[in-house]
Write a protein that holds these residues in place. Structure first.
Motif, PDB file in Angstrom:
ATOM      1  N   MET A 175       0.832  -1.199   0.000  1.00  0.00           N
ATOM      2  CA  MET A 175       0.000   0.000   0.000  1.00  0.00           C
ATOM      3  C   MET A 175       0.872   1.258   0.000  1.00  0.00           C
ATOM      4  N   ARG A 176       1.906   1.228   0.831  1.00  0.00           N
ATOM      5  CA  ARG A 176       2.824   2.361   0.907  1.00  0.00           C
ATOM      6  C   ARG A 176       3.519   2.564  -0.437  1.00  0.00           C
ATOM      7  N   GLU A 177       3.898   1.462  -1.065  1.00  0.00           N
ATOM      8  CA  GLU A 177       4.562   1.543  -2.365  1.00  0.00           C
ATOM      9  C   GLU A 177       3.622   2.118  -3.423  1.00  0.00           C
ATOM     10  N   LYS A 178       2.357   1.730  -3.356  1.00  0.00           N
ATOM     11  CA  LYS A 178       1.360   2.168  -4.337  1.00  0.00           C
ATOM     12  C   LYS A 178       1.057   3.666  -4.223  1.00  0.00           C
ATOM     13  N   PHE A 179       0.832   4.140  -2.996  1.00  0.00           N
ATOM     14  CA  PHE A 179       0.440   5.533  -2.797  1.00  0.00           C
ATOM     15  C   PHE A 179       1.636   6.470  -2.644  1.00  0.00           C
ATOM     16  N   GLY A 180       2.816   5.910  -2.350  1.00  0.00           N
ATOM     17  CA  GLY A 180       4.006   6.726  -2.224  1.00  0.00           C
ATOM     18  C   GLY A 180       4.057   7.534  -0.931  1.00  0.00           C
ATOM     19  N   THR A 181       5.055   8.400  -0.856  1.00  0.00           N
ATOM     20  CA  THR A 181       5.277   9.177   0.367  1.00  0.00           C
ATOM     21  C   THR A 181       5.205  10.690   0.139  1.00  0.00           C
ATOM     22  N   GLU A 182       4.903  11.092  -1.072  1.00  0.00           N
ATOM     23  CA  GLU A 182       4.833  12.526  -1.362  1.00  0.00           C
ATOM     24  C   GLU A 182       3.620  13.163  -0.692  1.00  0.00           C
ATOM     25  N   ASP A 183       2.487  12.484  -0.780  1.00  0.00           N
ATOM     26  CA  ASP A 183       1.250  13.029  -0.213  1.00  0.00           C
ATOM     27  C   ASP A 183       0.804  12.309   1.058  1.00  0.00           C
ATOM     28  N   VAL A 184       1.437  11.164   1.351  1.00  0.00           N
ATOM     29  CA  VAL A 184       1.028  10.355   2.498  1.00  0.00           C
ATOM     30  C   VAL A 184       2.220  10.029   3.391  1.00  0.00           C
ATOM     31  N   ALA A 185       2.040  10.175   4.703  1.00  0.00           N
ATOM     32  CA  ALA A 185       3.077   9.807   5.679  1.00  0.00           C
ATOM     33  C   ALA A 185       2.608   8.553   6.400  1.00  0.00           C
ATOM     34  N   TRP A 186       3.514   7.582   6.583  1.00  0.00           N
ATOM     35  CA  TRP A 186       3.156   6.270   7.101  1.00  0.00           C
ATOM     36  C   TRP A 186       3.873   5.998   8.425  1.00  0.00           C
ATOM     37  N   PHE A 187       3.105   5.705   9.472  1.00  0.00           N
ATOM     38  CA  PHE A 187       3.698   5.472  10.781  1.00  0.00           C
ATOM     39  C   PHE A 187       3.161   4.188  11.428  1.00  0.00           C
ATOM     40  N   GLY A 188       4.066   3.439  12.044  1.00  0.00           N
ATOM     41  CA  GLY A 188       3.691   2.246  12.803  1.00  0.00           C
ATOM     42  C   GLY A 188       3.992   2.494  14.270  1.00  0.00           C
ATOM     43  N   ILE A 189       2.959   2.666  15.068  1.00  0.00           N
ATOM     44  CA  ILE A 189       3.129   3.005  16.483  1.00  0.00           C
ATOM     45  C   ILE A 189       3.003   1.762  17.359  1.00  0.00           C
ATOM     46  N   THR A 190       3.983   1.568  18.240  1.00  0.00           N
ATOM     47  CA  THR A 190       3.964   0.415  19.146  1.00  0.00           C
ATOM     48  C   THR A 190       4.398   0.820  20.550  1.00  0.00           C
ATOM     49  N   PHE A 191       3.878   0.091  21.544  1.00  0.00           N
ATOM     50  CA  PHE A 191       4.299   0.328  22.925  1.00  0.00           C
ATOM     51  C   PHE A 191       5.618  -0.388  23.226  1.00  0.00           C
ATOM     52  N   ASP A 192       6.091  -1.234  22.308  1.00  0.00           N
ATOM     53  CA  ASP A 192       7.333  -1.976  22.515  1.00  0.00           C
ATOM     54  C   ASP A 192       8.535  -1.038  22.586  1.00  0.00           C
ATOM     55  N   LYS A 193       9.535  -1.438  23.377  1.00  0.00           N
ATOM     56  CA  LYS A 193      10.756  -0.672  23.511  1.00  0.00           C
ATOM     57  C   LYS A 193      11.554  -0.703  22.201  1.00  0.00           C
ATOM     58  N   LYS A 194      12.400   0.309  22.027  1.00  0.00           N
ATOM     59  CA  LYS A 194      13.179   0.448  20.800  1.00  0.00           C
ATOM     60  C   LYS A 194      14.031  -0.790  20.536  1.00  0.00           C
ATOM     61  N   GLU A 195      14.695  -1.308  21.587  1.00  0.00           N
ATOM     62  CA  GLU A 195      15.579  -2.459  21.423  1.00  0.00           C
ATOM     63  C   GLU A 195      14.809  -3.667  20.875  1.00  0.00           C
ATOM     64  N   LYS A 196      13.608  -3.822  21.339  1.00  0.00           N
ATOM     65  CA  LYS A 196      12.763  -4.935  20.909  1.00  0.00           C
ATOM     66  C   LYS A 196      12.356  -4.775  19.443  1.00  0.00           C
ATOM     67  N   VAL A 197      12.064  -3.534  19.051  1.00  0.00           N
ATOM     68  CA  VAL A 197      11.656  -3.252  17.675  1.00  0.00           C
ATOM     69  C   VAL A 197      12.841  -3.433  16.731  1.00  0.00           C
ATOM     70  N   VAL A 198      14.040  -3.099  17.193  1.00  0.00           N
ATOM     71  CA  VAL A 198      15.246  -3.279  16.376  1.00  0.00           C
ATOM     72  C   VAL A 198      15.426  -4.757  16.030  1.00  0.00           C
ATOM     73  N   LYS A 199      15.302  -5.625  17.015  1.00  0.00           N
ATOM     74  CA  LYS A 199      15.443  -7.071  16.782  1.00  0.00           C
ATOM     75  C   LYS A 199      14.338  -7.590  15.869  1.00  0.00           C
ATOM     76  N   PHE A 200      13.136  -7.061  16.050  1.00  0.00           N
ATOM     77  CA  PHE A 200      12.013  -7.456  15.199  1.00  0.00           C
ATOM     78  C   PHE A 200      12.299  -7.089  13.742  1.00  0.00           C
ATOM     79  N   SER A 201      12.821  -5.881  13.550  1.00  0.00           N
ATOM     80  CA  SER A 201      13.066  -5.371  12.196  1.00  0.00           C
ATOM     81  C   SER A 201      14.152  -6.146  11.460  1.00  0.00           C
TER      82      SER A 201
END
Length: 285
Positions: free
Chosen positions: A178-204
């Motif tokens: 979806m992000r690829e289709k609509f692009g980032t010029e007119d749309v900003a995309w955010f994934g919000i989580t309560f998880d700590k940064k270190e945990k998200v780094v390992k997930f990524s």
């Protein structure tokens, strides 16, 4: 799907407590599946695989069960009455599964909790839709702060998720498309989580999620009253929440978000065309 969404709700609200079975060691204490997964993910692959392979799985009568048995339970008509309890031996640092049959009292209590949560969720979504944000501050993985001012003129898509949410992970490929289709010029995309940064780094390192990730954000989950994951919001350039989605099956959710986003983008483009004003007309004598 009801069971999956219920799990994503309860996984963050259930505190660990002890529940003894005669066949468990005295040092075994009940923990959450989320804590178990976190513990595994923090280990080197070889150690993690060894721990998983050595894990014992018991029925409540103390007899062991196999994966084939658990698969058969998942296909049974009364599968919803079963739940897996996880126990950690605090001395040996090993884990054990116990397949628990929920009693009528537990079923009734869970049913009431589910009904209350879904009613509160529906009420909150209605409250959010049409409301306007007066401020927003999103701090990403690199420490950059995104505000309504820095995002001026853009449509904002916010996806609420967390690392151990299987339903969230399941739809990430569709969200990436979806992000690829609509692009980032007119749309900003955010994934919000309560998880700590270190945990998200390992997930990524294992799962690709192309949204700008916002960790350590329980305050935002609470602010928007999010009870079920994933939940997606669409905010137009006027800072109005125009889409909140609804609680239901994952099947078709991505298409619903895409349809709402397409409608919002089309409306904003039309508004921009209408607002374009011509320059001064040269007068010819």
């Amino acid at each position: 799907m009801r069971q999956k969404l219920l799990w994503t709700l309860l996984i963050i609200s259930t505190s660990a407590f002890s529940q003894d079975y005669p066949f468990l060691s005295a040092s075994s204490k009940r923990t959450t599946m989320s804590d178990y997964v976190d513990y595994l993910n923090a280990l080197p692959k070889q150690t993690r695989d060894s721990l998983i392979n050595s894990r014992m799985s018991f029925k409540e009568d103390g007899t062991t069960y196999t994966k084939a048995y658990s698969d058969s339970i998942a296909k049974a008509k009364n599968f919803y009455r079963y739940t897996t309890r996880v126990y950690k031996d605090t001395i040996a640092k090993t884990f054990t599964y116990v397949m628990h049959w929920r009693t009528d009292a537990e079923m009734e209590a869970d049913g009431k909790a589910w009904k209350q949560s879904t009613e509160e969720d529906e009420k909150n979504r209605k409250k959010l839709k049409g409301s306007k944000l007066d401020e927003l501050a999103l701090i990403d993985m690199d420490g950059n702060t995104h505000t309504l001012e820095t995002l001026a003129g853009k449509i904002i898509v916010i996806d609420f998720w967390f690392v151990n949410c299987s339903a969230c992970i399941e739809e990430m490929p569709e969200l990436n498309k979806m992000r690829e289709k609509f692009g980032t010029e007119d749309v900003a995309w955010f994934g919000i989580t309560f998880d700590k940064k270190e945990k998200v780094v390992k997930f990524s390192e294992k799962i690709k999620f192309d949204f700008t990730l916002i960790p350590d954000s329980k305050h935002l989950v609470d602010r928007f009253g999010i009870k079920f994951f994933p939940t997606t919001l669409i905010i137009n350039p006027d800072h109005e929440i125009v889409y909140t989605g609804k609680l239901g099956a994952m099947s078709g959710r991505a298409d619903e978000i895409k349809k709402a986003l397409k409608k919002t983008v089309k409306k904003e483009k039309k508004t921009k065309r209408v607002n374009v004003t011509a320059g001064p007309v040269e007068r010819i004598e």
